[in-house]
Design a protein around this motif. Structure first.
Motif, PDB file in Angstrom:
ATOM      1  N   VAL C  25       0.844  -1.192   0.000  1.00  0.00           N
ATOM      2  CA  VAL C  25       0.000   0.000   0.000  1.00  0.00           C
ATOM      3  C   VAL C  25       0.880   1.243   0.000  1.00  0.00           C
ATOM      4  CG1 VAL C  25      -1.785   1.272   1.247  1.00  0.00           C
ATOM      5  CG2 VAL C  25      -1.843  -1.237   1.186  1.00  0.00           C
ATOM      6  N   ALA C  26       0.707   2.051  -1.022  1.00  0.00           N
ATOM      7  CA  ALA C  26       1.472   3.298  -1.104  1.00  0.00           C
ATOM      8  C   ALA C  26       0.837   4.327  -0.167  1.00  0.00           C
ATOM      9  CB  ALA C  26       1.468   3.819  -2.535  1.00  0.00           C
ATOM     10  N   GLY C  27       1.655   5.153   0.419  1.00  0.00           N
ATOM     11  CA  GLY C  27       1.125   6.275   1.191  1.00  0.00           C
ATOM     12  C   GLY C  27       0.669   5.940   2.590  1.00  0.00           C
ATOM     13  N   ALA C  28       1.089   4.797   3.127  1.00  0.00           N
ATOM     14  CA  ALA C  28       0.676   4.417   4.478  1.00  0.00           C
ATOM     15  C   ALA C  28       1.909   4.110   5.323  1.00  0.00           C
ATOM     16  CB  ALA C  28      -0.223   3.186   4.434  1.00  0.00           C
ATOM     17  N   ALA C  29       1.817   4.407   6.608  1.00  0.00           N
ATOM     18  CA  ALA C  29       2.883   4.023   7.536  1.00  0.00           C
ATOM     19  C   ALA C  29       2.216   3.510   8.802  1.00  0.00           C
ATOM     20  CB  ALA C  29       3.785   5.201   7.849  1.00  0.00           C
TER      21      ALA C  29
END
Lengths: 328, 328, 328, 328
Positions: C25-29
């Motif tokens: 998932v891009a854009g998640a931490a």
């Protein structure tokens, strides 16, 4: 010894039987035919080399006829079956045994009084290689005790005049015989329900419908019927056991990749699907007749049992889908 | 009219033919049998009600024999075929027609001199419903002109003594007949190659192998042969046309879900796979014999053609896989 | 903008979500985790680089947490959901929304009072590529108006303590959401029945069972549940329309031919089957959170609706299988 | 750490990579793009939030670019790869590595001189879940030692100007990498042959064609190429081992029964078929770049190896189909 067979009813079903007997069954000869429509009978006789009898009763009495196939209209089954029993000649009657339960019971009683083993019922699924393989696997315990059966029966288009009731007595009747045969356990209770109906059927006709059966062993069976499925003649059956499942596969022999699709074909009706079953059924019947052995086909008692279940299904249909006990 | 049939060779193949004739073929009677091993012949005769002839030649001459099936060892095909031609009796000979090309040619010449239409070859794939459906779709142009055929032929385990050569003459020979039959075009060129061999075959034996065929229409066919595939008897065929493909499907009738697998079963050998084909072949042969019609089976000329292709494949095998022109 | 996510519950489901967020998932931490079992939380934190919060409420309040995933025990969903709503942070809650209908209703009301669009429900089938393709085909009218849906849901073995009721609220609940989603029509009536039970479950537990649903559009759906199917995790769905059917295919990628079988493999549980669905669901959720857009996942209202249907199914279970109207 | 990626070439392939990076890959940011066609680059930049570089070389030098994807025309791969190596930036280059063997060798030498581990090749099949499952089963010895591989690669329609040669260097090149990867054994010998050509290709172009490969382990592989198959984008692979086979299944998720057919759909080109592979490949590449780890993708050495095999195939094509030894 060649078994000389008389065929009453030379429509699609009867004509198919005659062709199968003449090509694929050893030890059989079709000697006499009869049909309500004399012209049809004569055409089939000309093609097959048989003689035309004046009517079904004359055919039954004919000295050149050792055994009889009744493939005429359902409404005539009772009278021809009774006449054949009276003549003491082995008879293969297409399903149903008779239109009413009372008639079925009368036939069963008459046959028993005549010593039994005269009537065989044309529930051909018992000879379909897929169904016999299902039954063999069940009996061998491959999947453990059976818990559920899920069936689907779909026709391309229904006959004119088809009713919610006739879909049970003409089509679902096959499952009403094959389920207890597969399980070795009679149907004791039945229910019927339906949801949204196809826009292709007249108001008041339920299509598709769902028939629920409970056999004495506790197994719950559901049979999805859709008489106007359009997409093809399709018969499905899955048997769920404690530890696994068995399912009939897609019986198509050739896959075609064309136009961004990979596809197999459905037949237009049940006859190509059950071609092998009919041949094996006729062969088994002729062998038993020749040997004077008990019929390996469904019996009149089986036919009566299926009709009693159908009766319970119709009662449920007319009484809000409640569970109805099957008469014994 | 009942065709009275004499069967030479009552091993597996011959005994299967007898059972099929007696159950599934109308208008046939097995009257006489013969086998190199008299005890086997007597056992089969007892089961089938046939009489035992002293040997194949006596059977051919027997007045109770109208037509002959040769299912004895390959090495005897030539002498029995010649004897049957001399007797003028219709004969169904299992493949191969004869072990050597010279013998095949002699048989073809003898049959022609006798007026033709005596010999039929047991290339049963021509009657397999999957193969006939493939051919019908090709002929109907469903996929456009054919460009490639990819076949695979796999046995569970090879017979003792199997050689790279015998896999061609005993197994691949079926494709050497079915490919030109499917395409309506003779094989004009052949090549053979192999890679890594199974550790299960003796040194020097090539298994699997790949046979390449070019028909007169330019189509390139490849046939994968693996005689020790272990996993099952498996026969595959894909026909690639200009705009689509046709493939034989998995012929299993029942799927089993068990132990984290969904599976269908393979047979141990070719007989269950081609059970319907044998029945249809025998029925078509008996009908043609009864009618005095041209045989709808492969002919002696077809058998010679297949043997000529096999000969080219063997030449390629012995000459580094080069393309070899098939003799005409 | 990177969405900083806190995950409450680091058991199998939570840990899977963390791995998916970190790989796919891009854009998640994932910044903070919490678990009832502190040791588990610390192990997952060490692997993922996240920090451990003292408990779920502390995690929700943590300034490094923009959005929350609730993957803890069902019994904790209510309190964490309410807490997250109070904090005004977007939250993905695993199903069920809450154990009781009253709690579900309270959550829905609280979210609405807070302005809405805070809660998303983890009904991942809505993101399964097979299910979305089914829905697209239905919506495109490929098979005409839908008439029937037949589903089957099978697990290898049930958790200890599983009851007839919990099979509905934990497993069938997925169909209670996916069926109205597929049809765009709410479930208005439900019934439940069972037949012979597996010998593997304690007396009084019904397994397998059959749940029947009627949606407002009249479509009748049946869902076969078997929690101890042993043969594999298996999910089936067939949608019958007026002129055709749609079915999920066997999702296995490789067929294996071995030991006289051709087979594909079943997974041990639902996670491999829905691996893509979980990734797509998480990606869609993170994108929506980042954009402040309405959630494309199931909402709290959807979760309440599914729980209301489950309630009707349980009522039917306890009242002899009668049809029960779903509360609105 | 976020890997800042520059993408050279914003046509179909490059734009797909950008969308995948932005949706399905954690830890990546597309910061700069470049294209021969400035308008295309600007459109893609606007959609993705990236900046447009003047050209590929400027992009490579850009301080906001940590890693590079080369998805521009094949003819530009050499110069950009050399430039990226000079800049010491990790680079994922779409296949082929370069149009000529000499260029490929030069790139491999330059990369080695620069310390290695800079270039990755976009042979995405190594990340296709079906192919990785095939390889895992081979490596686990499920089918015993591999003996044969049979592949088929079919496109709907070829690009204008496609030649017999370009079908090898653009399409079959994937198998020239995947076969030795699956087997863990290099291709040592290759041959090429063709039969009847489709009427849809210009005279002199061979379509379909058959490429034969021999790996060092002795395994014989055949790859059927048909660039104008019309029926669908279709990729098949069967791996035959001593005791069994492995095959890729039909990857369709939904079956449709309609109009007397049961069908699944083929995609128009390779992108839907390999959607998961591209995502997994990009994710693995970004992870390795972020960690400074060796690339898990095909390397420049692998790309050179595939090009050397392609060269041998073309030699065979021009020299009557003879077997040609692959340069080492």
């Amino acid at each position: 010894m060649v078994v000389r067979i008389g065929v009453i009813g030379t429509g699609n079903m009867g004509a198919d039987h005659i062709r199968n007997l003449q090509r694929f069954v050893a030890g059989a000869a079709v000697t006499v035919v009869a049909d309500y429509d004399q012209a049809t009978a004569e055409a089939v006789a000309a093609e097959s080399g048989a003689r035309v009898a004046e009517n079904g009763h004359a055919l039954i009495a004919d000295p050149d006829v050792d055994a009889i196939i009744i493939a005429s209209h359902d409404s005539t089954h009772y009278e021809y079956a009774m006449s054949a029993i009276a003549a003491g000649k082995p008879t293969l009657c297409e399903k149903p045994l008779a239109p009413t339960l009372a008639e079925c019971e009368e036939i069963v009683a008459a046959e028993a009084a005549a010593g039994g083993n005269l009537l065989s019922l044309g529930f051909m699924r018992r000879f379909d290689p897929g169904h016999t393989e299902l039954k063999a696997a069940i009996d061998a315990g491959v999947i453990g005790p059976v818990l559920r059966i899920t069936g689907a029966s779909r026709n391309v288009v229904s006959y004119p005049g088809t009713t919610s009731e006739s879909m049970i007595t003409n089509s679902v009747i096959h499952e009403l015989d094959s389920i207890p045969w597969l399980l070795g356990s009679p149907v004791v209770e039945a229910a019927w329900l339906a949801g949204r109906a196809s826009s292709k059927v007249p108001a008041g006709v339920a299509d598709p419908s769902l028939t629920l059966l409970r056999t004495a062993d506790g197994v719950l069976t559901s049979v999805d019927m859709y008489a106007n499925a359009e997409y093809g003649y399709d018969l499905r059956c899955e048997v769920l056991g404690e530890k696994g499942t068995l399912s009939l596969t897609d019986p198509a022999l050739v896959a075609v990749d064309l136009g961004l699709k990979r596809s197999t074909s459905y037949p237009l009706d049940w006859r190509p699907r059950f071609a092998a079953a009919y041949r094996l059924e006729l062969g088994a019947w002729v062998s038993a007749v020749a040997a004077g052995a008990p019929t390996p086909l469904a019996t009149a008692v089986d036919g009566l049992a299926a009709s009693r279940v159908a009766d319970a299904v119709l009662t449920s249909m007319h009484e809000s889908g409640r569970w109805v006990t099957v008469a014994r």
